[in-house]
Write a protein that holds these residues in place. Structure first.
Motif, mmCIF file in Angstrom:
data_model
loop_
_atom_site.group_PDB
_atom_site.id
_atom_site.type_symbol
_atom_site.label_atom_id
_atom_site.label_comp_id
_atom_site.label_asym_id
_atom_site.label_seq_id
_atom_site.Cartn_x
_atom_site.Cartn_y
_atom_site.Cartn_z
ATOM 1 N N SER A 47 -53.828 -25.545 -73.279
ATOM 2 C CA SER A 47 -54.030 -24.268 -72.595
ATOM 3 C C SER A 47 -54.890 -23.330 -73.447
ATOM 4 C CB SER A 47 -52.666 -23.640 -72.293
ATOM 5 O OG SER A 47 -52.821 -22.353 -71.769
ATOM 6 N N MET A 51 -58.634 -21.951 -72.505
ATOM 7 C CA MET A 51 -58.955 -20.519 -72.411
ATOM 8 C C MET A 51 -60.052 -20.132 -73.385
ATOM 9 S SD MET A 51 -55.605 -18.301 -71.605
ATOM 10 C CE MET A 51 -54.297 -19.066 -72.513
ATOM 11 N N TYR A 52 -59.979 -20.671 -74.594
ATOM 12 C CA TYR A 52 -60.984 -20.315 -75.603
ATOM 13 C C TYR A 52 -62.384 -20.669 -75.092
ATOM 14 C CZ TYR A 52 -63.901 -20.435 -79.735
ATOM 15 O OH TYR A 52 -64.934 -20.235 -80.608
ATOM 16 N N MET A 54 -63.329 -21.377 -72.044
ATOM 17 C CA MET A 54 -63.649 -20.661 -70.806
ATOM 18 C C MET A 54 -64.217 -19.291 -71.143
ATOM 19 S SD MET A 54 -60.977 -20.251 -67.697
ATOM 20 C CE MET A 54 -60.069 -21.754 -67.789
ATOM 21 N N ALA A 55 -63.560 -18.601 -72.084
ATOM 22 C CA ALA A 55 -64.005 -17.265 -72.478
ATOM 23 C C ALA A 55 -65.393 -17.321 -73.116
ATOM 24 C CB ALA A 55 -62.997 -16.630 -73.433
ATOM 25 N N GLU A 59 -67.601 -24.956 -69.989
ATOM 26 C CA GLU A 59 -66.669 -25.712 -69.162
ATOM 27 C C GLU A 59 -66.356 -27.028 -69.844
ATOM 28 O OE1 GLU A 59 -67.086 -26.061 -64.848
ATOM 29 O OE2 GLU A 59 -68.534 -24.405 -65.020
ATOM 30 N N LEU B 26 -48.895 -18.344 -71.597
ATOM 31 C CA LEU B 26 -50.292 -18.794 -71.663
ATOM 32 C C LEU B 26 -50.803 -19.206 -70.288
ATOM 33 C CD1 LEU B 26 -50.292 -20.880 -74.972
ATOM 34 C CD2 LEU B 26 -51.037 -18.524 -74.628
ATOM 35 N N ARG B 27 -49.938 -19.898 -69.507
ATOM 36 C CA ARG B 27 -50.367 -20.338 -68.170
ATOM 37 C C ARG B 27 -50.729 -19.155 -67.292
ATOM 38 N NH1 ARG B 27 -46.726 -24.886 -67.588
ATOM 39 N NH2 ARG B 27 -47.826 -26.632 -68.545
ATOM 40 N N PHE B 29 -52.008 -16.381 -68.222
ATOM 41 C CA PHE B 29 -53.346 -15.928 -68.619
ATOM 42 C C PHE B 29 -54.411 -16.930 -68.202
ATOM 43 C CE2 PHE B 29 -50.869 -13.034 -71.155
ATOM 44 C CZ PHE B 29 -51.595 -11.859 -71.016
ATOM 45 N N GLU B 30 -54.067 -18.210 -68.321
ATOM 46 C CA GLU B 30 -55.034 -19.240 -67.931
ATOM 47 C C GLU B 30 -55.370 -19.116 -66.449
ATOM 48 O OE1 GLU B 30 -53.897 -23.195 -69.368
ATOM 49 O OE2 GLU B 30 -55.592 -23.975 -68.229
ATOM 50 N N LEU B 66 -53.344 -15.307 -78.325
ATOM 51 C CA LEU B 66 -54.303 -14.639 -77.444
ATOM 52 C C LEU B 66 -55.310 -13.828 -78.262
ATOM 53 C CD1 LEU B 66 -51.907 -13.546 -74.563
ATOM 54 C CD2 LEU B 66 -53.653 -15.339 -74.464
ATOM 55 N N ILE B 69 -57.990 -16.278 -79.718
ATOM 56 C CA ILE B 69 -59.008 -16.849 -78.824
ATOM 57 C C ILE B 69 -59.762 -15.768 -78.060
ATOM 58 C CG2 ILE B 69 -57.883 -19.096 -78.606
ATOM 59 C CD1 ILE B 69 -56.703 -18.205 -75.966
ATOM 60 N N PRO B 107 -60.820 -11.580 -70.179
ATOM 61 C CA PRO B 107 -62.035 -12.412 -70.261
ATOM 62 C C PRO B 107 -61.876 -13.734 -69.515
ATOM 63 C CG PRO B 107 -61.146 -11.947 -72.468
ATOM 64 C CD PRO B 107 -60.294 -11.207 -71.496
ATOM 65 N N ILE B 108 -60.636 -14.195 -69.378
ATOM 66 C CA ILE B 108 -60.424 -15.462 -68.665
ATOM 67 C C ILE B 108 -60.665 -15.252 -67.168
ATOM 68 C CG2 ILE B 108 -58.731 -17.284 -68.137
ATOM 69 C CD1 ILE B 108 -59.632 -17.141 -71.110
ATOM 70 N N ALA B 111 -64.303 -15.043 -66.651
ATOM 71 C CA ALA B 111 -64.916 -16.372 -66.777
ATOM 72 C C ALA B 111 -64.662 -17.193 -65.520
ATOM 73 C CB ALA B 111 -64.357 -17.088 -68.000
ATOM 74 N N ARG B 112 -63.451 -17.072 -64.986
ATOM 75 C CA ARG B 112 -63.111 -17.815 -63.762
ATOM 76 C C ARG B 112 -64.001 -17.364 -62.607
ATOM 77 N NH1 ARG B 112 -59.382 -21.250 -63.256
ATOM 78 N NH2 ARG B 112 -57.719 -21.482 -64.774
ATOM 79 N N ARG B 114 -66.997 -16.020 -62.833
ATOM 80 C CA ARG B 114 -68.362 -16.527 -63.058
ATOM 81 C C ARG B 114 -68.459 -17.989 -62.655
ATOM 82 N NH1 ARG B 114 -68.079 -13.630 -67.961
ATOM 83 N NH2 ARG B 114 -67.551 -15.537 -69.099
ATOM 84 N N MET B 115 -67.410 -18.755 -63.030
ATOM 85 C CA MET B 115 -67.428 -20.188 -62.738
ATOM 86 C C MET B 115 -67.393 -20.449 -61.239
ATOM 87 S SD MET B 115 -65.134 -21.370 -65.926
ATOM 88 C CE MET B 115 -64.373 -22.847 -65.419
ATOM 89 N N LYS B 118 -70.730 -19.668 -59.719
ATOM 90 C CA LYS B 118 -71.674 -20.745 -60.026
ATOM 91 C C LYS B 118 -71.437 -21.939 -59.090
ATOM 92 C CE LYS B 118 -72.258 -22.601 -64.273
ATOM 93 N NZ LYS B 118 -71.972 -22.539 -65.705
#
Ligand code: SF4
Ligand code: SF4
Lengths: 222, 122
Positions: A47, A51-52, A54-55, A59, B26-27, B29-30, B66, B69, B107-108, B111-112, B114-115, B118
């Motif tokens: 996990s 996340m690292y 991804m940030a 990918e 963590l999940r 946040f993921e 957190l 990363i 930031p996650i 990023a999600r 943006r992904m 895309k």
């Protein structure tokens, strides 16, 4: 059991950053008990890495798998059909597991996710301490069941050195003098006579001095 | 008590905060959560003695990771209150929501987004 501790996340990130598909491979045995490399630690590391990256806008595929053991062919075989889906494996097993996996999967980089520390006991919640260095010829019968090889900084075999003070070793006030422990236990066992006997010269060829060690058992071979 | 609490957080009930593990945090946040807080009983009042102390440790572990990363450890927090303190619960939720607004989206989550943009464009 074998005691290990998790490597810092930063170090693992450095190790894996150039790979796109990474398998985090845990082990259900010792490293699970010492909370360094079991299923739970696999989930957390996967996990965190996801996340690292991804940030960072990267990918990556981060897979998770935990085997019963990584020091046995039959369990390591369980990943044969998925190993080519990954560019690298981070193994959270002890050094034995990492190497055994590397021997089996020659073209996949195997990276260690833990530091293997020692053979030790689960002394308390969150405390693991060394008890044995696998010297190959155990002397515990003569030393009250306390190991002078692993627990004495000098590995002396006939009573304490001159640095033993108030039960503590001269290397640190937090470290018990192994020989104090041995004497206390021999007294409790009423076996102080054993203490007077000079130990024979120890055969260190069964220790690391003799190079890598093997055990061969013709009686169990098929 | 009709207390006003923010509507932009979701409550996940646990039998005891001692049930929470770092992976649950963590999940969240993921999956794109911007923040997370754990509300346990008062320290010393845990029905299972140590549940809320375990929870605090796990929240601290999650915060450290957190931070490391780049998601930000200040996005997780542990609160303690007793079951009779509804107004305090409301106050903590407002405090946390304001804190997260100040920090902005995780930031996650960005990023999600943006992904998926895309992926849509492709
Ligand atoms: S004497 Fe050798 S085998 Fe016995 S406990 Fe000590 S290190 Fe291990
Ligand atoms: S003080 Fe005791 S444990 Fe330390 S080196 Fe001397 S004999 Fe060994």
């Amino acid at each position: 059991m074998i005691i290990a501790e998790k490597k810092p996340i930063e170090e693992i990130i450095q190790e894996v950053k150039d790979f796109d598909r990474i398998l985090i491979l845990g082990c259900n045995e010792c490293v699970t008990v010492c909370e360094a490399g079991g299923k739970k630690e696999v989930e957390v590391l996967a996990s965190v890495l996801r996340m690292y990256f991804m940030a960072q806008g990267q990918e990556k595929t981060i897979g998770e798998r935990t085997l019963e053991r990584q020091c046995d062919h039959e369990y390591l075989e369980e990943i044969r059909n998925i190993i080519d889906d990954y560019d690298a494996v981070v193994s959270l097993a002890c050094g034995v597991g990492v190497q055994f996996a590397a021997e089996k999967y020659l073209t996949t980089p195997l990276l260690p996710g833990v530091n293997t520390i020692c053979l030790g006991a689960n002394e308390d919640r969150g405390l693991w301490t060394e008890r044995c260095q696998a010297c190959g010829s155990c002397v515990l019968a003569r030393t009250g069941g306390i190991c002078p090889v692993s627990r004495c900084a000098k590995r002396v075999l006939n009573g304490p050195c001159g640095g033993s003070t108030n039960g503590k070793c001269e290397i640190s006030k937090d470290t018990d003098c192994a020989w104090q422990l041995i004497i206390d236990r021999l007294k409790a066992l009423d076996k102080m006579d054993d203490y007077e006997k000079v130990a024979p010269v120890k055969d260190w060829s069964t220790d690391r001095a003799g190079g890598p060690r093997t055990v061969t058992r013709e009686d169990v071979k098929i | 008590m009709r207390l006003k609490i923010p509507t932009n957080f979701r409550i996940i009930r646990l039998p005891c905060t001692g049930k929470i593990d770092i992976i649950h945090i963590l999940r969240a946040f993921e999956k794109g959560a911007d923040g997370l807080y754990v509300v346990g009983c008062m320290e010393g009042d845990c029905h299972f003695n140590e549940g809320n102390f375990r929870a605090r440790k796990r929240v601290e572990q999650a915060a450290r990771v957190l931070d490391l990363i780049g998601v930000g450890g200040e996005r997780v927090k542990m609160y303690n209150l007793s079951s009779g303190e509804g107004p305090l619960f409301a106050q903590y939720s407002i405090e946390m929501v304001n804190k997260i607004k100040e920090l902005g989206p995780s930031p996650i989550r960005l990023a999600r987004q943006r992904m998926s943009k895309k992926a849509d464009a492709a």
